[in-house]
Design a protein around this motif. Structure first.
Motif, PDB file in Angstrom:
ATOM      1  N   ARG A   3     -17.026  10.975  -4.974  1.00  0.00           N
ATOM      2  CA  ARG A   3     -18.023  11.878  -4.370  1.00  0.00           C
ATOM      3  C   ARG A   3     -18.395  12.960  -5.386  1.00  0.00           C
ATOM      4  O   ARG A   3     -17.530  13.718  -5.830  1.00  0.00           O
ATOM      5  CB  ARG A   3     -17.444  12.496  -3.102  1.00  0.00           C
ATOM      6  CG  ARG A   3     -18.419  13.352  -2.296  1.00  0.00           C
ATOM      7  CD  ARG A   3     -17.695  13.879  -1.057  1.00  0.00           C
ATOM      8  NE  ARG A   3     -18.531  14.751  -0.260  1.00  0.00           N
ATOM      9  CZ  ARG A   3     -19.305  14.341   0.751  1.00  0.00           C
ATOM     10  NH1 ARG A   3     -19.319  13.056   1.069  1.00  0.00           N
ATOM     11  NH2 ARG A   3     -20.031  15.195   1.434  1.00  0.00           N
ATOM     12  N   ILE A   4     -19.677  13.000  -5.762  1.00  0.00           N
ATOM     13  CA  ILE A   4     -20.173  13.990  -6.720  1.00  0.00           C
ATOM     14  C   ILE A   4     -21.056  14.987  -5.979  1.00  0.00           C
ATOM     15  O   ILE A   4     -22.023  14.605  -5.314  1.00  0.00           O
ATOM     16  CB  ILE A   4     -20.973  13.308  -7.852  1.00  0.00           C
ATOM     17  CG1 ILE A   4     -20.067  12.346  -8.638  1.00  0.00           C
ATOM     18  CG2 ILE A   4     -21.579  14.358  -8.791  1.00  0.00           C
ATOM     19  CD1 ILE A   4     -20.812  11.525  -9.686  1.00  0.00           C
ATOM     20  N   LEU A   5     -20.716  16.262  -6.084  1.00  0.00           N
ATOM     21  CA  LEU A   5     -21.476  17.318  -5.420  1.00  0.00           C
ATOM     22  C   LEU A   5     -22.554  17.858  -6.349  1.00  0.00           C
ATOM     23  O   LEU A   5     -22.273  18.221  -7.494  1.00  0.00           O
ATOM     24  CB  LEU A   5     -20.543  18.457  -4.991  1.00  0.00           C
ATOM     25  CG  LEU A   5     -21.197  19.589  -4.192  1.00  0.00           C
ATOM     26  CD1 LEU A   5     -21.677  19.085  -2.828  1.00  0.00           C
ATOM     27  CD2 LEU A   5     -20.221  20.754  -4.021  1.00  0.00           C
ATOM     28  N   ILE A   6     -23.785  17.906  -5.852  1.00  0.00           N
ATOM     29  CA  ILE A   6     -24.917  18.437  -6.613  1.00  0.00           C
ATOM     30  C   ILE A   6     -25.200  19.873  -6.191  1.00  0.00           C
ATOM     31  O   ILE A   6     -25.302  20.173  -5.001  1.00  0.00           O
ATOM     32  CB  ILE A   6     -26.181  17.590  -6.384  1.00  0.00           C
ATOM     33  CG1 ILE A   6     -26.104  16.276  -7.164  1.00  0.00           C
ATOM     34  CG2 ILE A   6     -27.442  18.355  -6.765  1.00  0.00           C
ATOM     35  CD1 ILE A   6     -27.314  15.392  -6.982  1.00  0.00           C
ATOM     36  N   LEU A   7     -25.351  20.756  -7.175  1.00  0.00           N
ATOM     37  CA  LEU A   7     -25.834  22.120  -6.952  1.00  0.00           C
ATOM     38  C   LEU A   7     -27.100  22.304  -7.783  1.00  0.00           C
ATOM     39  O   LEU A   7     -27.079  22.065  -8.987  1.00  0.00           O
ATOM     40  CB  LEU A   7     -24.785  23.153  -7.372  1.00  0.00           C
ATOM     41  CG  LEU A   7     -23.410  23.059  -6.701  1.00  0.00           C
ATOM     42  CD1 LEU A   7     -22.488  24.144  -7.244  1.00  0.00           C
ATOM     43  CD2 LEU A   7     -23.531  23.158  -5.188  1.00  0.00           C
ATOM     44  N   VAL A   8     -28.186  22.707  -7.135  1.00  0.00           N
ATOM     45  CA  VAL A   8     -29.474  22.871  -7.814  1.00  0.00           C
ATOM     46  C   VAL A   8     -29.799  24.360  -7.919  1.00  0.00           C
ATOM     47  O   VAL A   8     -29.865  25.060  -6.903  1.00  0.00           O
ATOM     48  CB  VAL A   8     -30.608  22.144  -7.056  1.00  0.00           C
ATOM     49  CG1 VAL A   8     -31.936  22.319  -7.789  1.00  0.00           C
ATOM     50  CG2 VAL A   8     -30.289  20.667  -6.896  1.00  0.00           C
ATOM     51  N   GLY A   9     -30.015  24.825  -9.134  1.00  0.00           N
ATOM     52  CA  GLY A   9     -30.257  26.241  -9.376  1.00  0.00           C
ATOM     53  C   GLY A   9     -31.686  26.685  -9.187  1.00  0.00           C
ATOM     54  O   GLY A   9     -32.116  27.675  -9.779  1.00  0.00           O
ATOM     55  N   SER A  10     -32.450  25.977  -8.377  1.00  0.00           N
ATOM     56  CA  SER A  10     -33.817  26.381  -8.040  1.00  0.00           C
ATOM     57  C   SER A  10     -33.993  26.248  -6.545  1.00  0.00           C
ATOM     58  O   SER A  10     -33.594  25.235  -5.953  1.00  0.00           O
ATOM     59  CB  SER A  10     -34.846  25.505  -8.760  1.00  0.00           C
ATOM     60  OG  SER A  10     -36.163  25.839  -8.323  1.00  0.00           O
ATOM     61  N   CYS A  70     -15.126  17.135  -2.794  1.00  0.00           N
ATOM     62  CA  CYS A  70     -15.766  16.281  -3.800  1.00  0.00           C
ATOM     63  C   CYS A  70     -14.785  15.993  -4.940  1.00  0.00           C
ATOM     64  O   CYS A  70     -13.737  16.620  -5.045  1.00  0.00           O
ATOM     65  CB  CYS A  70     -17.054  16.914  -4.325  1.00  0.00           C
ATOM     66  SG  CYS A  70     -16.803  18.221  -5.550  1.00  0.00           S
ATOM     67  N   ASP A  71     -15.187  15.052  -5.778  1.00  0.00           N
ATOM     68  CA  ASP A  71     -14.352  14.676  -6.928  1.00  0.00           C
ATOM     69  C   ASP A  71     -14.902  15.207  -8.242  1.00  0.00           C
ATOM     70  O   ASP A  71     -14.188  15.253  -9.247  1.00  0.00           O
ATOM     71  CB  ASP A  71     -14.266  13.148  -7.020  1.00  0.00           C
ATOM     72  CG  ASP A  71     -13.672  12.537  -5.768  1.00  0.00           C
ATOM     73  OD1 ASP A  71     -12.498  12.830  -5.472  1.00  0.00           O
ATOM     74  OD2 ASP A  71     -14.385  11.784  -5.068  1.00  0.00           O
ATOM     75  N   GLY A 105     -11.171  23.561  -9.193  1.00  0.00           N
ATOM     76  CA  GLY A 105      -9.898  22.853  -9.245  1.00  0.00           C
ATOM     77  C   GLY A 105      -9.716  21.886 -10.401  1.00  0.00           C
ATOM     78  O   GLY A 105      -9.054  20.866 -10.254  1.00  0.00           O
ATOM     79  N   GLY A 106     -10.298  22.172 -11.558  1.00  0.00           N
ATOM     80  CA  GLY A 106     -10.128  21.289 -12.700  1.00  0.00           C
ATOM     81  C   GLY A 106     -10.918  19.990 -12.616  1.00  0.00           C
ATOM     82  O   GLY A 106     -10.700  19.077 -13.423  1.00  0.00           O
ATOM     83  N   LYS A 107     -11.839  19.906 -11.659  1.00  0.00           N
ATOM     84  CA  LYS A 107     -12.619  18.670 -11.487  1.00  0.00           C
ATOM     85  C   LYS A 107     -13.715  18.576 -12.552  1.00  0.00           C
ATOM     86  O   LYS A 107     -14.218  19.603 -13.038  1.00  0.00           O
ATOM     87  CB  LYS A 107     -13.246  18.648 -10.096  1.00  0.00           C
ATOM     88  CG  LYS A 107     -12.217  18.590  -8.978  1.00  0.00           C
ATOM     89  CD  LYS A 107     -12.872  18.729  -7.612  1.00  0.00           C
ATOM     90  CE  LYS A 107     -11.832  18.751  -6.509  1.00  0.00           C
ATOM     91  NZ  LYS A 107     -12.446  18.929  -5.170  1.00  0.00           N
ATOM     92  N   PRO A 108     -14.124  17.338 -12.908  1.00  0.00           N
ATOM     93  CA  PRO A 108     -15.171  17.164 -13.923  1.00  0.00           C
ATOM     94  C   PRO A 108     -16.499  17.796 -13.505  1.00  0.00           C
ATOM     95  O   PRO A 108     -16.897  17.714 -12.336  1.00  0.00           O
ATOM     96  CB  PRO A 108     -15.309  15.648 -14.035  1.00  0.00           C
ATOM     97  CG  PRO A 108     -14.013  15.098 -13.522  1.00  0.00           C
ATOM     98  CD  PRO A 108     -13.567  16.051 -12.463  1.00  0.00           C
ATOM     99  N   VAL A 109     -17.173  18.411 -14.479  1.00  0.00           N
ATOM    100  CA  VAL A 109     -18.466  19.071 -14.256  1.00  0.00           C
ATOM    101  C   VAL A 109     -19.429  18.640 -15.352  1.00  0.00           C
ATOM    102  O   VAL A 109     -19.077  18.662 -16.542  1.00  0.00           O
ATOM    103  CB  VAL A 109     -18.339  20.610 -14.289  1.00  0.00           C
ATOM    104  CG1 VAL A 109     -19.699  21.273 -14.061  1.00  0.00           C
ATOM    105  CG2 VAL A 109     -17.321  21.116 -13.285  1.00  0.00           C
ATOM    106  N   ALA A 110     -20.651  18.271 -14.967  1.00  0.00           N
ATOM    107  CA  ALA A 110     -21.731  18.041 -15.933  1.00  0.00           C
ATOM    108  C   ALA A 110     -22.888  18.961 -15.572  1.00  0.00           C
ATOM    109  O   ALA A 110     -23.141  19.222 -14.386  1.00  0.00           O
ATOM    110  CB  ALA A 110     -22.181  16.583 -15.921  1.00  0.00           C
ATOM    111  N   VAL A 111     -23.574  19.456 -16.597  1.00  0.00           N
ATOM    112  CA  VAL A 111     -24.725  20.344 -16.392  1.00  0.00           C
ATOM    113  C   VAL A 111     -25.942  19.730 -17.058  1.00  0.00           C
ATOM    114  O   VAL A 111     -25.903  19.382 -18.245  1.00  0.00           O
ATOM    115  CB  VAL A 111     -24.463  21.750 -16.972  1.00  0.00           C
ATOM    116  CG1 VAL A 111     -25.673  22.661 -16.738  1.00  0.00           C
ATOM    117  CG2 VAL A 111     -23.210  22.372 -16.364  1.00  0.00           C
TER     118      VAL A 111
END
Length: 197
Positions: A3-10, A70-71, A105-111
């Motif tokens: 499960r990948i959580l999306i956050l949109v900065g707009s 999420c993961d 929590g140390g989970k992978p993040v991509a920007v």
């Protein structure tokens, strides 16, 4: 299922970063669920006085719960005056607390992100990576996508229908998925080793 959580900065309904996020949802491969969090506009600016157990604002509590379940995270970061939009930075701030036990929590993040300018928002995205890392996320430096000239590029074509971008987004989602799998494998090895001793 990853499960990948999306956050949109707009917050703008027709923003190109929101369109990129929509494309990511469509492009999720089997075994991966990509879920946007759509209530960033409802979260008050971080204030320790209101971050009190039992009375955390509902939208902030919802963000933390979504993050814990999420993961991995995929942040879509436009550039506002050369840096991270306030709404995205505020989300990172809420997820960074409580100190030492935040929801990243140390989970992978991509920007990733898109801007009208010719550099694709790299300053803002680098700042978002720094903030997410300090907040406790495991930023994957190799997973990057900066799209310049977005208003022109997406004037008549949705990012999901842009062959090059679709391939790049798919690669980023797959990269996050593989890092989740690696982390799960490492955790299992540690657990097995602990049981043997």
């Amino acid at each position: 299922m990853t499960r990948i959580l999306i956050l949109v900065g707009s917050l703008r309904a027709g923003s190109t970063n929101r369109q990129l996020a929509e494309a990511a949802v469509k492009l999720a491969p089997d075994g991966v669920e990509v879920v946007p969090f759509d209530a960033l506009a409802d979260i008050p600016f971080y204030n320790e006085d209101i971050d009190v157990e039992g009375s955390v604002p509902a939208a902030a509590a919802g963000l933390r719960e979504a993050a814990r379940s999420c993961d991995a995270f995929l942040l879509f970061c436009p550039e506002h005056n050369g840096t991270v939009p306030a709404v995205l930075k505020n989300a990172i701030d809420w997820l960074s607390r409580p100190r030492g036990a935040g929801a990243f929590g140390g989970k992978p993040v991509a920007v990733v992100g898109a801007t009208f300018g010719r550099y694709g928002g790299v300053w803002a995205q680098d700042a978002a990576r720094k903030a997410a890392s300090i907040a406790g996320g495991k930023v994957i430096e190799g997973l990057k996508l900066s799209v310049p000239g977005s208003l022109t590029r997406f004037a008549e074509t949705h990012p999901a229908d842009d062959t090059e971008l679709a391939a790049q987004l798919t690669e980023i989602i797959a990269g996050l998925h593989s890092h989740v799998d690696e982390a799960a494998g490492a955790t299992q090895l540690l657990s097995d080793a602990a049981r043997r001793h």
